[in-house]
Design a protein around this motif. Structure first.
Motif, PDB file in Angstrom:
ATOM      1  N   GLY A  41       0.773  -1.234   0.000  1.00 14.60           N
ATOM      2  CA  GLY A  41       0.000   0.000   0.000  1.00 14.60           C
ATOM      3  C   GLY A  41       0.800   1.277   0.000  1.00 14.60           C
ATOM      4  N   TYR A  42       2.127   1.188  -0.023  1.00 15.85           N
ATOM      5  CA  TYR A  42       2.954   2.397  -0.002  1.00 15.85           C
ATOM      6  C   TYR A  42       3.042   3.026  -1.391  1.00 15.85           C
ATOM      7  N   GLN A  43       3.181   4.344  -1.407  1.00 15.63           N
ATOM      8  CA  GLN A  43       3.446   5.065  -2.643  1.00 15.63           C
ATOM      9  C   GLN A  43       4.938   5.384  -2.700  1.00 15.63           C
ATOM     10  N   MET A  44       5.401   5.709  -3.904  1.00 18.53           N
ATOM     11  CA  MET A  44       6.800   6.055  -4.082  1.00 18.53           C
ATOM     12  C   MET A  44       6.952   7.574  -4.168  1.00 18.53           C
ATOM     13  N   SER A  45       8.005   8.089  -3.596  1.00 19.71           N
ATOM     14  CA  SER A  45       8.288   9.526  -3.640  1.00 19.71           C
ATOM     15  C   SER A  45       9.530   9.775  -4.482  1.00 19.71           C
ATOM     16  N   ALA A  46       9.465  10.774  -5.341  1.00 16.07           N
ATOM     17  CA  ALA A  46      10.595  11.089  -6.214  1.00 16.07           C
ATOM     18  C   ALA A  46      11.603  12.001  -5.541  1.00 16.07           C
ATOM     19  N   ASP A  47      11.281  12.520  -4.365  1.00 15.80           N
ATOM     20  CA  ASP A  47      12.225  13.416  -3.690  1.00 15.80           C
ATOM     21  C   ASP A  47      12.179  13.169  -2.183  1.00 15.80           C
ATOM     22  N   TYR A  48      13.151  13.749  -1.494  1.00 17.54           N
ATOM     23  CA  TYR A  48      13.220  13.580  -0.035  1.00 17.54           C
ATOM     24  C   TYR A  48      12.031  14.226   0.668  1.00 17.54           C
ATOM     25  N   ALA A  49      11.651  15.412   0.198  1.00 12.12           N
ATOM     26  CA  ALA A  49      10.631  16.187   0.907  1.00 12.12           C
ATOM     27  C   ALA A  49       9.296  15.462   0.978  1.00 12.12           C
ATOM     28  N   GLY A  50       8.976  14.695  -0.067  1.00 13.90           N
ATOM     29  CA  GLY A  50       7.671  14.044  -0.098  1.00 13.90           C
ATOM     30  C   GLY A  50       7.643  12.674   0.535  1.00 13.90           C
ATOM     31  N   ALA A  51       8.763  12.205   1.089  1.00 15.20           N
ATOM     32  CA  ALA A  51       8.832  10.846   1.616  1.00 15.20           C
ATOM     33  C   ALA A  51       8.610  10.808   3.121  1.00 15.20           C
ATOM     34  N   ASP A  52       7.841   9.814   3.563  1.00 16.99           N
ATOM     35  CA  ASP A  52       7.692   9.568   4.997  1.00 16.99           C
ATOM     36  C   ASP A  52       8.910   8.825   5.541  1.00 16.99           C
ATOM     37  N   VAL A  53       9.509   7.993   4.696  1.00 20.26           N
ATOM     38  CA  VAL A  53      10.725   7.253   5.048  1.00 20.26           C
ATOM     39  C   VAL A  53      11.597   7.169   3.802  1.00 20.26           C
ATOM     40  N   VAL A  54      12.920   7.280   3.974  1.00 18.67           N
ATOM     41  CA  VAL A  54      13.858   7.132   2.869  1.00 18.67           C
ATOM     42  C   VAL A  54      14.705   5.881   3.093  1.00 18.67           C
ATOM     43  N   LEU A  55      14.751   5.009   2.093  1.00 17.86           N
ATOM     44  CA  LEU A  55      15.606   3.819   2.130  1.00 17.86           C
ATOM     45  C   LEU A  55      16.894   4.124   1.375  1.00 17.86           C
ATOM     46  N   VAL A  56      18.022   3.787   1.968  1.00 10.48           N
ATOM     47  CA  VAL A  56      19.311   3.910   1.287  1.00 10.48           C
ATOM     48  C   VAL A  56      19.905   2.516   1.162  1.00 10.48           C
ATOM     49  N   ASN A  57      19.966   2.005  -0.069  1.00 11.60           N
ATOM     50  CA  ASN A  57      20.533   0.678  -0.338  1.00 11.60           C
ATOM     51  C   ASN A  57      22.010   0.872  -0.662  1.00 11.60           C
ATOM     52  N   THR A  58      22.875   0.476   0.250  1.00 17.69           N
ATOM     53  CA  THR A  58      24.279   0.841   0.198  1.00 17.69           C
ATOM     54  C   THR A  58      25.144  -0.178  -0.531  1.00 17.69           C
ATOM     55  N   CYS A  59      26.335   0.277  -0.933  1.00 17.22           N
ATOM     56  CA  CYS A  59      27.385  -0.586  -1.481  1.00 17.22           C
ATOM     57  C   CYS A  59      28.546  -0.561  -0.503  1.00 17.22           C
ATOM     58  N   GLY A  60      29.145  -1.722  -0.241  1.00 20.30           N
ATOM     59  CA  GLY A  60      30.257  -1.779   0.695  1.00 20.30           C
ATOM     60  C   GLY A  60      31.455  -2.517   0.151  1.00 20.30           C
ATOM     61  N   PHE A  61      31.579  -2.583  -1.184  1.00 15.46           N
ATOM     62  CA  PHE A  61      32.634  -3.401  -1.795  1.00 15.46           C
ATOM     63  C   PHE A  61      34.010  -2.767  -1.628  1.00 15.46           C
ATOM     64  N   LEU A  62      34.127  -1.457  -1.867  1.00 14.22           N
ATOM     65  CA  LEU A  62      35.387  -0.735  -1.736  1.00 14.22           C
ATOM     66  C   LEU A  62      35.221   0.388  -0.720  1.00 14.22           C
TER      67      LEU A  62
END
Length: 460
Positions: A41-62
């Protein structure tokens, strides 16, 4: 008199923002997470301001990738403040929380359920029976005309410079029928190009002893050759074979069996092989197979079977103990191999990698000098190979179509040939593509010019 009809007010759904870093495998993870959240039921936000929560999918290779991940987390915290961190760097939760103690949650790579649960806790979903939440095939972060198809997770190799097995674990292959079903749905939904990815595509099914499954009335094994053959049977709505591009292919002997499929047009004539180096001394230190001479012979045979095959690879320069003789060996090997697409990286220590303890650290200025030399060498090879395509007619896929020119109305486009994977290889820049063209169209073009990395042409 009838009572007025009261319209049902649909409640506003919580919105999720996503920042996806790193390799295509991370991108697939992001797509799966967003698809599950969209179904909740969640919607997607194109910017930070419109988001209730922000997910950051990280890279840790280097270490440089970790720095980029920390910068992305910092930006999301500054712009929004409600941040959940996932991905490869999630295994270093203490580092993340020491720098950003206010993050809502930290989870590791491909921990989909934990990520979704963290979002539910931070911003509970609002049930809504009136809205169809998920499009057929799930949510995509790539353009509609190409899709990544992840066939396995993890890796059984223990290369001395790599920490992926400690992050993502040993090889776990998906069921062959599940992979083929996903591929079929993607093509039915408009995908024209499938990019097969994993940590080790050639090892697909080793962990399950190549367990067979029934598919379309016959048995298929969880094996790269069976997978390639079945993917070659797919057809788009226009009746064309989609491009099927194989990435992260270790040159095991059975790779030879997929080359005839490329010659028949069932697979895209393209192999992405992570050679990493050519010097036997360096390959031994990397804990990788040192069979560079046999590989050269196999490449020649592949080109005899499929002359248009494009081979891309990446190489590490400045690995601990790499001598000038080792590096020159690599340059001479590249002269022989004549690879079509090459990327190079300066060796960078990664926390937890065995290579960090090897003797013979190469000074940074020598790493840089060798990096410049290998890039100059491979650019010259690329320029010569692309120049040989001038005058030929090649199939391309359109990635972006421009607006008509204000003076003469002509329309240009950016496309790719079968030798070009999205984001990492070159482009084919087109003039006069005409009206009605759109991203995802496959057309034939005549090549008019070339430079070190790109082609220039016009539709025939």
């Amino acid at each position: 008199m009838c009572a007025p009809i009261m319209a049902t007010k649909i409640p506003d759904a919580p919105k999720i923002g996503m920042v996806s870093l790193g390799c295509p495998k991370n991108l697939v993870d992001s797509e799966r997470i967003l698809t599950k959240l969209r179904s909740d039921g969640y919607q997607m936000s194109a910017d930070y301001a419109g988001a209730d929560v922000v997910l950051v999918n990280t890279c840790g290779f280097l270490d440089s990738a970790k720095e980029e991940s920390l910068e992305a987390i910092g930006e999301a915290m500054a712009e929004n403040g409600r941040v959940i961190v996932t991905g490869c760097m999630g295994d270093e939760a203490d580092v993340i929380r020491a720098k950003f103690p206010q993050v809502l949650a930290v989870t590791g790579a491909h921990q989909y359920e934990q990520v979704v649960n963290a979002v539910h806790d931070a911003s509970p979903p609002i049930p809504n029976a009136f809205v169809d939440l998920v499009p057929e095939g799930g949510l995509k972060l790539t353009p509609r005309h190409y899709s990544y198809l992840k066939i396995s997770e993890g890796c059984n190799h223990r290369c001395s410079f790599c920490i992926i097995p400690s992050i993502r674990g040993d090889l776990v292959s998906r069921r062959i029928d599940a992979v083929l079903r996903e591929a079929e749905k993607l093509v039915a939904a408009g995908t024209k190009e499938l990019l097969v990815i994993s940590q080790d595509t050639s090892a697909y099914g080793v962990d399950t002893r190549h367990e067979p499954r029934m598919w379309k009335g016959h048995e298929v094994r969880a094996h790269m050759t069976d997978l390639a053959r079945e993917l070659g049977q797919l057809r788009t709505a226009e009746g064309r074979a989609p491009w099927v591009r194989l990435h992260y292919v270790y040159p095991y002997p059975h790779v030879d069996q997929v080359i005839p499929l490329m010659a028949l047009g069932l697979l895209t004539p393209y192999l992405d092989i992570p050679f990493q180096h050519a010097s036997p001394n360096v390959l031994k230190a990397m804990k990788r197979p040192a069979n560079e001479a046999k590989v050269l012979d196999r490449i020649r045979k592949w080109r005899d079977i499929c002359p248009d095959i494009a081979i891309r690879s990446s190489f590490v320069v400045g690995f601990p103990g790499e001598t000038e003789a080792d590096f020159q060996y690599l340059l001479d090997w590249l002269d022989e191999a004549q690879l079509d697409r090459v990327g190079a990286f300066r060796f960078e220590p990664v926390e937890g990698a065995a290579a960090n303890d090897l003797p013979g650290a190469v000074p940074e200025e020598i790493k840089e000098e060798r990096y410049q030399r290998i890039m100059e060498k491979t650019a010259a090879i690329s320029a010569a190979k692309l120049q040989a395509r001038v005058g030929r007619v090649l199939p391309v896929i359109l990635d972006e179509v421009g607006e008509p020119d204000e003076e003469d109305g002509s329309v240009g486009a950016t496309a790719r040939s079968q030798a070009d994977a999205p984001e990492i290889d070159g482009n084919v820049f087109l003039r006069d593509v005409g009206d009605g063209r759109k991203a995802g169209d496959m057309i034939d073009v005549r090549i008019e010019d070339a430079d070190e990395h790109d082609l220039y042409g016009v539709p025939v």
